[in-house]
Design a protein around this motif. Structure first.
Motif, PDB file in Angstrom:
ATOM      1  N   ALA A  61       0.847  -1.198   0.000  1.00  0.00           N
ATOM      2  CA  ALA A  61       0.000   0.000   0.000  1.00  0.00           C
ATOM      3  C   ALA A  61       0.878   1.241   0.000  1.00  0.00           C
ATOM      4  CB  ALA A  61      -0.914   0.006   1.221  1.00  0.00           C
ATOM      5  N   THR A  62       0.528   2.180  -0.836  1.00  0.00           N
ATOM      6  CA  THR A  62       1.257   3.441  -0.933  1.00  0.00           C
ATOM      7  C   THR A  62       0.340   4.583  -0.533  1.00  0.00           C
ATOM      8  OG1 THR A  62       2.665   4.785  -2.377  1.00  0.00           O
ATOM      9  CG2 THR A  62       0.679   3.876  -3.360  1.00  0.00           C
ATOM     10  N   GLN A  63       0.938   5.711  -0.212  1.00  0.00           N
ATOM     11  CA  GLN A  63       0.110   6.884   0.076  1.00  0.00           C
ATOM     12  C   GLN A  63      -0.121   7.646  -1.216  1.00  0.00           C
ATOM     13  OE1 GLN A  63       2.556   9.064   2.857  1.00  0.00           O
ATOM     14  NE2 GLN A  63       2.859  10.677   1.381  1.00  0.00           N
ATOM     15  N   HIS A  64      -1.218   8.369  -1.272  1.00  0.00           N
ATOM     16  CA  HIS A  64      -1.537   9.156  -2.457  1.00  0.00           C
ATOM     17  C   HIS A  64      -0.859  10.519  -2.305  1.00  0.00           C
ATOM     18  CE1 HIS A  64      -4.358  11.485  -5.169  1.00  0.00           C
ATOM     19  NE2 HIS A  64      -3.788  10.586  -5.944  1.00  0.00           N
ATOM     20  N   ASP A  65       0.441  10.520  -2.555  1.00  0.00           N
ATOM     21  CA  ASP A  65       1.247  11.724  -2.424  1.00  0.00           C
ATOM     22  C   ASP A  65       2.458  11.550  -3.328  1.00  0.00           C
ATOM     23  OD1 ASP A  65       2.028  14.198  -1.602  1.00  0.00           O
ATOM     24  OD2 ASP A  65       2.481  13.639   0.464  1.00  0.00           O
ATOM     25  N   SER A  66       3.221  12.601  -3.502  1.00  0.00           N
ATOM     26  CA  SER A  66       4.402  12.529  -4.345  1.00  0.00           C
ATOM     27  C   SER A  66       5.637  12.902  -3.539  1.00  0.00           C
ATOM     28  CB  SER A  66       4.258  13.491  -5.529  1.00  0.00           C
ATOM     29  OG  SER A  66       5.402  13.434  -6.348  1.00  0.00           O
ATOM     30  N   PRO A  67       6.736  12.148  -3.726  1.00  0.00           N
ATOM     31  CA  PRO A  67       7.959  12.476  -2.987  1.00  0.00           C
ATOM     32  C   PRO A  67       8.654  13.733  -3.501  1.00  0.00           C
ATOM     33  CG  PRO A  67       8.339  10.597  -4.420  1.00  0.00           C
ATOM     34  CD  PRO A  67       6.889  10.938  -4.514  1.00  0.00           C
ATOM     35  N   VAL A  68       8.314  14.178  -4.708  1.00  0.00           N
ATOM     36  CA  VAL A  68       8.918  15.387  -5.281  1.00  0.00           C
ATOM     37  C   VAL A  68       7.843  16.230  -5.959  1.00  0.00           C
ATOM     38  CG1 VAL A  68      11.209  14.394  -5.654  1.00  0.00           C
ATOM     39  CG2 VAL A  68       9.477  14.162  -7.414  1.00  0.00           C
ATOM     40  N   ALA A  69       8.089  17.532  -6.038  1.00  0.00           N
ATOM     41  CA  ALA A  69       7.109  18.448  -6.618  1.00  0.00           C
ATOM     42  C   ALA A  69       6.921  18.244  -8.117  1.00  0.00           C
ATOM     43  CB  ALA A  69       7.531  19.896  -6.346  1.00  0.00           C
ATOM     44  N   GLU A  70       7.913  17.639  -8.779  1.00  0.00           N
ATOM     45  CA  GLU A  70       7.826  17.466 -10.238  1.00  0.00           C
ATOM     46  C   GLU A  70       6.770  16.447 -10.659  1.00  0.00           C
ATOM     47  OE1 GLU A  70      11.539  19.260  -9.155  1.00  0.00           O
ATOM     48  OE2 GLU A  70      10.836  17.286  -8.605  1.00  0.00           O
ATOM     49  N   PHE A  71       6.363  15.588  -9.746  1.00  0.00           N
ATOM     50  CA  PHE A  71       5.368  14.567 -10.075  1.00  0.00           C
ATOM     51  C   PHE A  71       4.057  14.856  -9.374  1.00  0.00           C
ATOM     52  CE2 PHE A  71       9.227  11.943 -10.714  1.00  0.00           C
ATOM     53  CZ  PHE A  71       8.995  11.570 -12.021  1.00  0.00           C
ATOM     54  N   HIS A  72       2.973  14.702 -10.099  1.00  0.00           N
ATOM     55  CA  HIS A  72       1.640  14.753  -9.506  1.00  0.00           C
ATOM     56  C   HIS A  72       1.489  13.493  -8.652  1.00  0.00           C
ATOM     57  CE1 HIS A  72      -2.757  14.471  -9.322  1.00  0.00           C
ATOM     58  NE2 HIS A  72      -2.732  15.786  -9.502  1.00  0.00           N
ATOM     59  N   PRO A  73       0.748  13.545  -7.536  1.00  0.00           N
ATOM     60  CA  PRO A  73       0.574  12.341  -6.714  1.00  0.00           C
ATOM     61  C   PRO A  73       0.104  11.120  -7.507  1.00  0.00           C
ATOM     62  CG  PRO A  73      -0.232  14.224  -5.518  1.00  0.00           C
ATOM     63  CD  PRO A  73       0.124  14.707  -6.898  1.00  0.00           C
ATOM     64  N   ASP A  74      -0.782  11.320  -8.484  1.00  0.00           N
ATOM     65  CA  ASP A  74      -1.261  10.197  -9.293  1.00  0.00           C
ATOM     66  C   ASP A  74      -0.108   9.532 -10.056  1.00  0.00           C
ATOM     67  OD1 ASP A  74      -3.708  11.060  -8.407  1.00  0.00           O
ATOM     68  OD2 ASP A  74      -4.390  11.809 -10.344  1.00  0.00           O
ATOM     69  N   GLU A  75       0.783  10.361 -10.605  1.00  0.00           N
ATOM     70  CA  GLU A  75       1.920   9.826 -11.357  1.00  0.00           C
ATOM     71  C   GLU A  75       2.881   9.070 -10.431  1.00  0.00           C
ATOM     72  OE1 GLU A  75       2.535  13.111 -14.856  1.00  0.00           O
ATOM     73  OE2 GLU A  75       3.091  13.682 -12.813  1.00  0.00           O
ATOM     74  N   ALA A  76       3.081   9.582  -9.217  1.00  0.00           N
ATOM     75  CA  ALA A  76       3.960   8.915  -8.251  1.00  0.00           C
ATOM     76  C   ALA A  76       3.400   7.552  -7.865  1.00  0.00           C
ATOM     77  CB  ALA A  76       4.139   9.789  -7.013  1.00  0.00           C
ATOM     78  N   VAL A  77       2.092   7.459  -7.698  1.00  0.00           N
ATOM     79  CA  VAL A  77       1.455   6.177  -7.377  1.00  0.00           C
ATOM     80  C   VAL A  77       1.667   5.193  -8.526  1.00  0.00           C
ATOM     81  CG1 VAL A  77      -0.785   5.054  -7.065  1.00  0.00           C
ATOM     82  CG2 VAL A  77      -0.245   7.116  -5.774  1.00  0.00           C
TER      83      VAL A  77
END
Length: 139
Positions: A61-77
């Motif tokens: 399970a992952t959180q719906h967030d991004s580790p960096v500002a360059e990625f939207h949370p959806d893309e990070a997931v």
């Protein structure tokens, strides 16, 4: 796996949440692959084990967030899912997927009675759920 009341085995929950923690990603992936291989081995039938065990589904399970500002949370997931389910050549790893891999997403956002699947409460902004669904569906 002799516990009929267990639905799945949890590999990890929100481990790779920031850039510093992404260093643990190879370990999480190796753990997932090792458990998947072990589950497949336990599920094989042979002369010495005539009855195979049910393969235990595995979950991350992952959180719906991004580790960096360059990625939207959806893309990070999506990147997390792609990383965990691909082999070293960047191709989908059937070994993980054969084990009924469950990918969970912890979405911590408010959902009011006026919000729909597609739009936030005010009706103008795309909802978190719809945005994530579109990203995961490739749209």
């Amino acid at each position: 796996w002799d516990h009929p009341n267990v639905l799945a085995g949890m590999v990890g929950n929100e481990i790779m949440n920031d850039l510093g923690a992404w260093g643990s990603a190879p370990c999480v992936k190796a753990y997932l692959n090792h458990l998947a291989a072990r589950g497949r081995k336990l599920g094989e039938r042979s002369e010495s084990t005539p009855t195979a065990r049910t393969v235990l589904p595995l979950m991350y399970a992952t959180q719906h967030d991004s580790p960096v500002a360059e990625f939207h949370p959806d893309e990070a997931v999506k990147l997390t899912l792609d990383y965990l389910t691909c082999n070293d050549d960047g191709v989908k790893d059937d070994g993980v997927l054969d084990n009924a891999f469950i990918f969970g997403i912890n979405i911590e956002s408010w959902c009011s009675s006026l919000q729909s699947f597609e739009y936030e409460e005010g009706g103008m902004e795309e909802s978190t759920y719809h945005s994530l669904w579109m990203t995961m569906a490739g749209g």
